[in-house]
Design a protein around this motif. Structure first.
Motif, PDB file in Angstrom:
ATOM      1  N   ALA A   1      33.629  48.972  45.577  1.00 35.68           N
ATOM      2  CA  ALA A   1      33.169  49.883  44.686  1.00 35.68           C
ATOM      3  C   ALA A   1      33.499  49.422  43.094  1.00 35.68           C
ATOM      4  CB  ALA A   1      33.411  51.180  44.858  1.00 35.68           C
ATOM      5  N   GLY A   2      35.082  48.886  43.162  1.00 30.31           N
ATOM      6  CA  GLY A   2      35.341  48.618  41.776  1.00 30.31           C
ATOM      7  C   GLY A   2      34.678  47.109  41.230  1.00 30.31           C
ATOM      8  N   GLU A   3      34.260  46.107  42.197  1.00 31.75           N
ATOM      9  CA  GLU A   3      33.840  44.913  41.662  1.00 31.75           C
ATOM     10  C   GLU A   3      32.285  45.559  41.363  1.00 31.75           C
ATOM     11  OE1 GLU A   3      35.248  41.924  45.349  1.00 31.75           O
ATOM     12  OE2 GLU A   3      33.012  42.228  44.904  1.00 31.75           O
ATOM     13  N   GLU A   4      31.469  46.297  41.937  1.00 27.31           N
ATOM     14  CA  GLU A   4      30.211  46.701  41.544  1.00 27.31           C
ATOM     15  C   GLU A   4      30.349  47.544  40.132  1.00 27.31           C
ATOM     16  OE1 GLU A   4      28.968  49.156  44.924  1.00 27.31           O
ATOM     17  OE2 GLU A   4      28.354  47.238  46.058  1.00 27.31           O
ATOM     18  N   ALA A   5      31.406  48.391  39.903  1.00 25.70           N
ATOM     19  CA  ALA A   5      31.518  49.178  38.783  1.00 25.70           C
ATOM     20  C   ALA A   5      31.716  47.851  37.540  1.00 25.70           C
ATOM     21  CB  ALA A   5      32.612  50.019  38.841  1.00 25.70           C
ATOM     22  N   VAL A   6      32.625  46.885  37.874  1.00 28.47           N
ATOM     23  CA  VAL A   6      32.924  45.699  36.680  1.00 28.47           C
ATOM     24  C   VAL A   6      31.685  45.261  36.343  1.00 28.47           C
ATOM     25  CG1 VAL A   6      34.327  43.941  36.310  1.00 28.47           C
ATOM     26  CG2 VAL A   6      35.459  45.836  37.411  1.00 28.47           C
ATOM     27  N   ARG A   7      30.973  44.847  37.329  1.00 26.49           N
ATOM     28  CA  ARG A   7      29.912  44.014  36.903  1.00 26.49           C
ATOM     29  C   ARG A   7      28.713  44.972  36.229  1.00 26.49           C
ATOM     30  NH1 ARG A   7      30.113  43.102  42.842  1.00 26.49           N
ATOM     31  NH2 ARG A   7      31.111  41.192  42.883  1.00 26.49           N
ATOM     32  N   ALA A   8      28.415  46.308  36.547  1.00 26.26           N
ATOM     33  CA  ALA A   8      27.557  47.318  36.123  1.00 26.26           C
ATOM     34  C   ALA A   8      28.044  47.591  34.486  1.00 26.26           C
ATOM     35  CB  ALA A   8      27.476  48.388  36.746  1.00 26.26           C
ATOM     36  N   ALA A   9      29.294  47.225  34.153  1.00 20.55           N
ATOM     37  CA  ALA A   9      29.710  47.488  32.705  1.00 20.55           C
ATOM     38  C   ALA A   9      28.939  46.632  31.695  1.00 20.55           C
ATOM     39  CB  ALA A   9      31.285  47.456  32.679  1.00 20.55           C
ATOM     40  N   GLY A  10      28.528  45.425  32.308  1.00 23.75           N
ATOM     41  CA  GLY A  10      27.830  44.404  31.224  1.00 23.75           C
ATOM     42  C   GLY A  10      28.800  43.734  30.287  1.00 23.75           C
ATOM     43  N   GLY A  11      29.967  43.682  30.518  1.00 17.93           N
ATOM     44  CA  GLY A  11      30.961  42.999  29.790  1.00 17.93           C
ATOM     45  C   GLY A  11      31.478  41.363  30.061  1.00 17.93           C
ATOM     46  N   THR A  12      31.977  40.874  29.435  1.00 18.08           N
ATOM     47  CA  THR A  12      32.713  39.472  29.950  1.00 18.08           C
ATOM     48  C   THR A  12      33.727  39.774  30.701  1.00 18.08           C
ATOM     49  OG1 THR A  12      32.057  38.441  27.660  1.00 18.08           O
ATOM     50  CG2 THR A  12      33.861  37.407  29.058  1.00 18.08           C
ATOM     51  N   HIS A  13      33.598  39.323  32.101  1.00 19.47           N
ATOM     52  CA  HIS A  13      34.335  39.617  33.019  1.00 19.47           C
ATOM     53  C   HIS A  13      34.726  38.346  33.994  1.00 19.47           C
ATOM     54  CE1 HIS A  13      30.704  40.415  35.058  1.00 19.47           C
ATOM     55  NE2 HIS A  13      31.483  40.112  36.226  1.00 19.47           N
ATOM     56  N   ALA A  14      35.745  38.589  34.945  1.00 18.58           N
ATOM     57  CA  ALA A  14      35.878  37.551  36.208  1.00 18.58           C
ATOM     58  C   ALA A  14      36.455  38.576  37.237  1.00 18.58           C
ATOM     59  CB  ALA A  14      36.805  36.348  35.845  1.00 18.58           C
ATOM     60  N   ILE A  15      35.836  38.711  38.161  1.00 23.33           N
ATOM     61  CA  ILE A  15      36.557  39.257  39.341  1.00 23.33           C
ATOM     62  C   ILE A  15      37.017  38.102  40.380  1.00 23.33           C
ATOM     63  CG2 ILE A  15      35.913  40.585  41.559  1.00 23.33           C
ATOM     64  CD1 ILE A  15      33.494  41.650  40.083  1.00 23.33           C
ATOM     65  N   LEU A  16      38.281  38.052  40.832  1.00 19.50           N
ATOM     66  CA  LEU A  16      38.974  37.162  41.448  1.00 19.50           C
ATOM     67  C   LEU A  16      39.408  37.800  42.860  1.00 19.50           C
ATOM     68  CD1 LEU A  16      41.495  35.682  38.940  1.00 19.50           C
ATOM     69  CD2 LEU A  16      39.449  34.735  39.406  1.00 19.50           C
ATOM     70  N   ARG A  17      38.817  37.367  43.797  1.00 22.15           N
ATOM     71  CA  ARG A  17      39.137  37.999  45.066  1.00 22.15           C
ATOM     72  C   ARG A  17      40.137  36.991  45.840  1.00 22.15           C
ATOM     73  NH1 ARG A  17      32.736  37.810  46.684  1.00 22.15           N
ATOM     74  NH2 ARG A  17      32.335  40.010  46.157  1.00 22.15           N
ATOM     75  N   THR A  18      41.273  37.518  46.021  1.00 26.28           N
ATOM     76  CA  THR A  18      42.253  36.965  46.567  1.00 26.28           C
ATOM     77  C   THR A  18      42.850  37.377  47.926  1.00 26.28           C
ATOM     78  OG1 THR A  18      44.436  35.738  46.031  1.00 26.28           O
ATOM     79  CG2 THR A  18      44.086  38.111  45.506  1.00 26.28           C
ATOM     80  N   SER A  19      43.755  36.705  48.630  1.00 26.24           N
ATOM     81  CA  SER A  19      44.239  37.222  49.943  1.00 26.24           C
ATOM     82  C   SER A  19      45.713  37.123  50.428  1.00 26.24           C
ATOM     83  CB  SER A  19      43.336  36.519  51.226  1.00 26.24           C
ATOM     84  OG  SER A  19      43.521  35.255  50.920  1.00 26.24           O
ATOM     85  N   TRP A  20      46.254  37.696  51.058  1.00 25.87           N
ATOM     86  CA  TRP A  20      47.495  37.361  51.753  1.00 25.87           C
ATOM     87  C   TRP A  20      48.663  37.247  50.589  1.00 25.87           C
ATOM     88  CZ3 TRP A  20      47.135  34.593  57.047  1.00 25.87           C
ATOM     89  CH2 TRP A  20      46.171  35.168  57.804  1.00 25.87           C
ATOM     90  N   VAL A  21      48.796  37.964  49.670  1.00 24.67           N
ATOM     91  CA  VAL A  21      49.647  37.881  48.480  1.00 24.67           C
ATOM     92  C   VAL A  21      51.282  37.873  49.031  1.00 24.67           C
ATOM     93  CG1 VAL A  21      50.057  38.517  46.193  1.00 24.67           C
ATOM     94  CG2 VAL A  21      47.765  38.765  46.980  1.00 24.67           C
ATOM     95  N   PHE A  22      51.779  37.140  48.450  1.00 26.78           N
ATOM     96  CA  PHE A  22      53.289  37.243  48.591  1.00 26.78           C
ATOM     97  C   PHE A  22      53.814  36.827  47.286  1.00 26.78           C
ATOM     98  CE2 PHE A  22      52.112  32.687  49.639  1.00 26.78           C
ATOM     99  CZ  PHE A  22      53.387  31.967  49.143  1.00 26.78           C
TER     100      PHE A  22
END
Length: 287
Positions: free
Chosen positions: A132-153
C-alpha cells in the motif's frame, strides 16, 4: 546535501546518521517518533512542507510481521498512508523522496530472483501494508525511488545477527529454517545506497521508479547463522529445519531473492557482499 530522514533509532536511520557524521557536506536531520508520529499522516506531511532539506528519506516502518496480522489497520497507516502523504508533500515541494520497502510484497514462489516489475502478491498483512505504501508513493507523482530490501542487519536494534550471537553463546545447538532463501543486507549499505539514489534523483528525476537492493550471495537462514557463528568463533551447531517446523502467525516468503541489476544500471550501486558487512558489524559489536 541536506536530507530529512524520517526515523532516528532504527537500523537504517542510525546508519544514515553515521553517514552524516562521517561525510563532509552531508547534513542528516533525523526525526524520532516524538517529532514525527507515523499514525498522523497530515502531521508528517507538514514536516516536509516546512523543511529546508534537499531530499527526504523514509526509514520508518511497522516491522512486527506477526503482530501485523492482528494489527493491520495500524500497520497500513504507518507503512502505507503516511508514506503516501509524505510523498505527496515531496511532490508539491519538488523534493526527491526515497522510500524503503521489502521483499514481502512478493509471494516467495519459485527460485528465480524477483525483478522490480514482477507481479506483487503479499502473503500477509505486513506485506500488504508495505505494498500500500509503494502504491501511494507512486500515485503521488513526484520524483521518487522505492528501494525494496531484505533481511536487514546491523550492530543496532533487534535483528537476526544479534539474536544468533546471543543464542549461539548460550546453547550448543539451534534448529533454524533452511527453506527460506534471501539476501542479507546491512543497514550501512542501505543507508549509503539511499544517499546515492537521492543525489542521482536530484540531477536525474527520470530515474524515478522501483528498485531492488539486497546483499549477496543469496543464502538460507540456516547458512546465514552458520556464517555468523563461524566469524564470531562460536561452536553452536545448526540443524536445518523446514518452515513448517517453525510455524508463525504470518507466513514468510520462501524465495526472497531479489534481482539488483536495475539498481546497478541506474545508480551504479553494486550488490554488497554480506559476509564482509557481517565482519564489520561484528567488529563494531566487539568495541
Amino acid at each position: 546535501m541536506k536530507a530529512l530522514v524520517f526515523g532516528k533509532t532504527g537500523q537504517v536511520a542510525r546508519a544514515l546518521i553515521a553517514c552524516g557524521e562521517a561525510e563532509a557536506g552531508l547534513t542528516i536531520e533525523a526525526l524520532d517518533r516524538s517529532q514525527a508520529d507515523f499514525t498522523q499522516p497530515d502531521a508528517c506531511a507538514a514536516l516536509v512542507e516546512a523543511t529546508d532539506a534537499d531530499v527526504v528519506i523514509n526509514a520508518v516502518a511497522y516491522t512486527a510481521v506477526d503482530q501485523a496480522e492482528s494489527d493491520e489497520a495500524v500497520a497500513t497507516t504507518i507503512n502505507g498512508t503516511t508514506p503516501g502523504a509524505i510523498a505527496a508533500a515531496c511532490a508539491d515541494r519538488g523534493l526527491p523522496f526515497v522510500h524503503i520497502s521489502t521483499d514481502y510484497v512478493f509471494d516467495g514462489a519459485g527460485e528465480a530472483p524477483f525483478a522490480p516489475d514482477h507481479p506483487t502478491a503479499p502473503l500477509g498483512a505486513y506485506g500488504r501494508s508495505k505494498l500500500a505504501g509503494e502504491e501511494a508513493v507512486r500515485a503521488a507523482g513526484g520524483t521518487h525511488a522505492i528501494l525494496r530490501t531484505s533481511w536487514v542487519f546491523s550492530e543496532h536494534g533487534n535483528n537476526f545477527v544479534k539474536t544468533m550471537l546471543r543464542l549461539g553463546a548460550e546453547r550448543e545447538g539451534l534448529t533454524i529454517v533452511a527453506d527460506q532463501i534471501g539476501g542479507p543486507t546491512s543497514a550501512a549499505h542501505i543507508a549509503q545506497s539511499c544517499l546515492t539514489v537521492a543525489r542521482t534523483l536530484t540531477a536525474q528525476p527520470e530515474q524515478s521508479g522501483t528498485y531492488h537492493l539486497s546483499g549477496g550471495p543469496d543464502v538460507s537462514w540456516a547458512d546465514f547463522a552458520r556464517e555468523i557463528f563461524a566469524q564470531a568463533g562460536l561452536s553452536c551447531a545448526v540443524e536445518d529445519i523446514p518452515s513448517s517446523a517453525y510455524p508463525t502467525p504470518a507466513a514468510r516468503p520462501e524465495n526472497s531473492r531479489l534481482d539488483n541489476s536495475q539498481t546497478l544500471a541506474s545508480f551504479g550501486i553494486e550488490r554488497s557482499d554480506w559476509r564482509i558487512e557481517l565482519a564489520d558489524v561484528l567488529k563494531k559489536l566487539d568495541r
